[in-house]
Design an enzyme around this catalytic site. Structure first.
Site, mmCIF file in Angstrom:
data_model
loop_
_atom_site.group_PDB
_atom_site.id
_atom_site.type_symbol
_atom_site.label_atom_id
_atom_site.label_comp_id
_atom_site.label_asym_id
_atom_site.label_seq_id
_atom_site.Cartn_x
_atom_site.Cartn_y
_atom_site.Cartn_z
ATOM 1 N N GLU B 94 0.872 -1.182 0.000
ATOM 2 C CA GLU B 94 0.000 0.000 0.000
ATOM 3 C C GLU B 94 0.905 1.228 0.000
ATOM 4 O O GLU B 94 1.781 1.359 0.845
ATOM 5 C CB GLU B 94 -0.883 -0.031 1.257
ATOM 6 C CG GLU B 94 -1.627 1.254 1.576
ATOM 7 C CD GLU B 94 -2.535 1.696 0.432
ATOM 8 O OE1 GLU B 94 -3.382 0.905 0.018
ATOM 9 O OE2 GLU B 94 -2.341 2.844 -0.052
ATOM 10 N N ASN B 102 -9.676 4.437 -0.806
ATOM 11 C CA ASN B 102 -11.059 4.932 -0.817
ATOM 12 C C ASN B 102 -12.008 4.014 -0.058
ATOM 13 O O ASN B 102 -13.067 4.460 0.396
ATOM 14 C CB ASN B 102 -11.562 5.047 -2.257
ATOM 15 C CG ASN B 102 -11.031 6.271 -2.973
ATOM 16 O OD1 ASN B 102 -10.771 7.289 -2.346
ATOM 17 N ND2 ASN B 102 -10.861 6.159 -4.275
ATOM 18 N N ARG B 354 -27.239 7.012 -10.760
ATOM 19 C CA ARG B 354 -26.341 8.137 -10.479
ATOM 20 C C ARG B 354 -26.181 9.085 -11.652
ATOM 21 O O ARG B 354 -26.144 10.294 -11.481
ATOM 22 C CB ARG B 354 -24.971 7.597 -10.056
ATOM 23 C CG ARG B 354 -24.992 7.058 -8.648
ATOM 24 C CD ARG B 354 -23.652 6.513 -8.237
ATOM 25 N NE ARG B 354 -23.645 6.249 -6.797
ATOM 26 C CZ ARG B 354 -22.627 5.704 -6.152
ATOM 27 N NH1 ARG B 354 -21.527 5.352 -6.798
ATOM 28 N NH2 ARG B 354 -22.697 5.504 -4.854
#
Lengths: 540, 540
Positions: B94, B102, B354
């Site tokens: 990471e 997120n 959306r």
């Protein structure tokens, strides 16, 4: 090499500007990051040591040119002519047996902002107005830097084509989405009217052309600079087993003008799964994606690859671009109307931009989702400039009728509706404005009198707005850094950005010619910085 | 190595299955097409000879794992847990200081077709219904093969999360665009409620996690197989000069779960020039494009990169995802209404998908084109499940009013219009149907009684539907051949296709978990075919 030494014949030996060597006739192993297939060769090859950084690289070029142009359409020929006019040696390769790709089979329509024909007709136009029209059609997705360059270059590009022998009709036409008539068209009503004279001119000037020569991959040095191409000579499309692999060096740059991918079923369906195999395309067989993909693989930036345009004027009754597309563009849409085949009523502004018309036509389906092909027609007066009409009538993809009643009966349209629709349209035409669907009818004609010419309409995959990103010098940009990939240019449909969500008709010719010229001119500014050097002794 | 030998600790030495050698502690030059920076190292490195084809390749790995997962969000953790459960050694890297990307800052909403909560509430659902909903929202641009896999995997993925300690609210919610309520949500109302227990579970099982470890590039052998990664350890985002370069080998595969690029201003504006810098994003700082771009550079297939979603529920009064997004999703939209701030009238179905809502809200502008932020509100009953409401009130990005009149006065809304609109809406709610804008009001509540809670709304860049193409095994596909790039998997937002033109809410968690699990399971089927071999003697 001095800046003033502009003419560099193929295979010429220059003074080395960097540590380098040349070996004639030797077969050398390839090292570093450059991976090359070793192909049989007739001519003595030239071996070049490309600039060394980490591990060194050595490659063998069978031929070396100042510039190599991939593709022989509008962009390719404009780039080649421009580079040649600056004294460079130029090779144009074309994978197909014939030159010109899609450019030879389109309508030869060229949007020019500020042409003499416009001035003669009293039409006010400007690059800024063309910019606004293209931005509107593009739904704001346009790359504005490239769009600016494009609209500012059309007038010069027009003059450039005249110089190379292209001839245009003496009048200007009004294509959908343009706020004024600004489309010029070759006297042949075909892109071949641009491609043929430009190629002849280029050949006269010494540009070298090779057909059946397929771009395979880029040759890069250790700094990722593009220094040449691996190609296949004597390639027979689409036989991937045909052809002999050769390596060409490009001293100052490679210009990719390899076109779009409307005929690449696999790749276009990855981008838009709705563009299935039973949807026809206007494009030639060679309109495939390998040029774009090869650039992406060396770090080029993909732009809007899923924005794919369907031509809203083609016919389901013939294959490919055919004869109907031109009829509708020149006659049916500006000088006639298009109606729903069930109701006889108009359903879209026939001069809206391509996306608006495409969407409206594709919505014409029955309850099972099957297409209901709309009917587009004009009369004899409206069809007078449609040069493809005789062929369309001959092949029975257009039909002639003395009266509206006969037209309605032929297509099983409700005649009363149709007559009412024509009457209403004629009223708006008589008034010069006030069309129900917002069409600019100030230059339209009354359809009161026959005979009528009618066609059926269904969109076909026509143009890929997306492609690789370039800067205003037509240099291909690296996706991670945003900086140019040294040695690599692109122009025309293989690039993405200027047209956004929807390209306006006659703007592909403008794009190809303007950006092609820019690429050819920019590569000519690089003569002080060859991408590699040759000498006749090994001084490594 | 036999198939039955499933547990492979990091740096274990396997029997060679191909001609290979290992040299401990030696610093070897790199040859072939693999180009590596030589970084300082503490531990003794292991040198591996990757399979030789043409020129041979030899690289030095500082560490070797069976699987390396890039990214620690939903997809990354699912992939890691799944691979680990099959006995593989797994590293998760990471680049940020904290894990989860997120995934930790979203609402923890997970669409499951056929959950126990649905059955309890008597809601009929099926993977096929979810497929149809997502295809409709995606405007047909969805990659159907991946979409099928996604909807068929949600139930198992739900059980998988339970097994790893995730806890959900006992009821199911109705998110926009879904034809039935099918959204589960963590008790924390946050994706952290999935990420934290799954990471703890993974750590317990022996998955190795490294934060501040940035993916730099792929290491490939001469057959272009991905055999490892170049990374930067001790990387401090976004300082590209920080960190130490290391090379990690991956015996069976690399799984890219590096997320989308909503916070990569340069790259998102190349795809959609309208997504300018003053448009906020809900995403964390690290949501950038380098993972996608690195895959494209080794030949992965770009899919629909310009399809970028704006979240239609965020607030202009706070940065990022904030507290309002959750309020609107859970309370404002299903249990309240949104009105035009000038007229007090509703203008969109608050449960539309959306894209429909995003487009409707973005059209709310004054004559100068400046945003006119719509007002969304519900009452106390409607807001009872909105856990972020207290924080939103505290930070004054939500406001409480006893009466509609007070609400109207605060926002300078015409009160009569607003009252009329609420009355009309309440009538539809009372009838359980018949809403003017087509909203499913069968589970909505009357807004007759206060107190009311209201927020302002403006979309923010939220999700990149595009990415690299994968097959149903989550293998990344080569753009030229359509075949898998050996050794390379991807899952979650870094991939493109399943959502088409518009992702439905709560389908990102589904996508990440389902496809992440598939990637982890598929790489575990490759143990008979290591991508390279190690031995303790040089037998090359």
């Amino acid at each position: 090499m001095s800046n003033s030494k502009k003419t560099l014949p193929p295979d010429s030996i220059n003074n080395p500007t960097r540590r380098s060597f040349l070996t004639k006739g030797a077969l050398l192993a390839t090292g570093g990051v450059i991976s090359l297939a070793m192909a049989p060769t007739q001519a003595a090859p030239i071996t070049i040591n490309v600039p060394e950084t980490v591990t060194g690289g050595r490659t063998r070029f069978h031929q070396i040119y100042d510039v190599i142009v991939v593709g022989s359409g509008f962009a390719g020929l404009a780039a080649a002519l421009e580079a040649k006019s600056h004294g460079l040696s130029v090779l144009v390769i074309e994978k197909m047996a014939v030159f010109g790709g899609n450019s030879t089979i389109n309508g030869g329509a060229f949007a020019v902002a500020g042409s003499p024909q416009q001035k003669e007709a009293g039409i006010q136009d400007s690059p800024e107005l063309m910019y606004q029209d293209m931005l509107k059609a593009g739904r704001g997705l346009n790359h504005r830097d490239i769009l600016h360059v494009l609209v500012n270059g059309t007038q010069e590009a027009y003059e450039f084509t005249l110089k190379h022998g292209v001839r245009y009709k003496p009048f200007v036409q009004h294509f959908g989405g343009h706020s004024v008539p600004r489309t010029l068209q070759t006297v042949e009503s075909s892109g071949a009217g641009i491609i043929m004279p430009m190629r002849q001119s280029a050949q006269k000037l010494g540009v070298i052309f090779k057909s059946r020569c397929k771009f395979e991959s880029f040759i890069q040095d250790n700094q990722q600079t593009v220094v040449g191409l691996e190609v296949k000579e004597n390639y027979y499309f689409p036989d991937e087993n045909s052809g002999l692999v050769k390596n060409y060096g490009a001293r100052y740059g490679v210009i990719m003008c390899s076109g779009g991918f409307s005929n690449d079923l696999r790749f276009r369906m990855i981008q838009d799964p709705q563009l299935v195999s039973d949807l026809d395309t206007t494009n030639h067989q060679g309109a495939t994606a390998e040029g774009i993909l090869a650039m992406l693989k060396i770090g080029a930036t993909p732009v809007q690859l899923d924005l794919i345009q369907l031509g809203p004027w083609s016919s389901p009754d013939e294959k490919g671009f055919g004869n109907v597309s031109q009829f509708n563009t020149i006659a049916g849409y500006p000088m006639g109307i298009m109606v729903d085949a069930r109701t006889g009523k108009r359903f879209t502004n026939e001069l809206a931009d391509r996306k608006a018309r495409e969407d409206a036509i594709l919505a014409q389906r029955d309850e099972q989702g099957k297409p209901v092909y709309p009917i587009c027609f004009t009369n004899k007066e409206g069809a007078k400039n449609a040069q493809s009409l005789p062929a369309a009538l001959k092949y029975q993809v257009a039909w002639q009728f003395d009266t509206l009643k006969q037209l309605a009966d032929h297509f099983a349209l409700p005649y009363e509706n149709l007559q009412k629709e024509v009457d209403e349209y004629n009223t708006a035409v008589a008034n010069g404005s006030g069309d129900r669907l917002g069409k600019d009818v100030s230059r339209a004609i009354s359809l009161a009198e026959g005979p009528y010419f009618a066609v059926r309409v269904w969109p076909k995959v026509h143009y890929t707005m997306g492609g690789v990103q370039i800067n205003p010098n037509a240099q291909v940009l690296n996706s991670l850094t945003g900086n140019p990939i040294q040695g690599l240019y692109a122009a025309g449909e293989v690039t993405g950005g200027p047209h956004g969500a929807s390209r306006l008709g006659s703007c592909a010719v403008a794009d190809g010619l303007v950006l092609g010229r820019i690429a050819g001119a920019h590569v000519a500014t690089q003569t002080a910085n060859p991408l590699f050097s040759t000498s006749d002794s090994d001084n490594a």
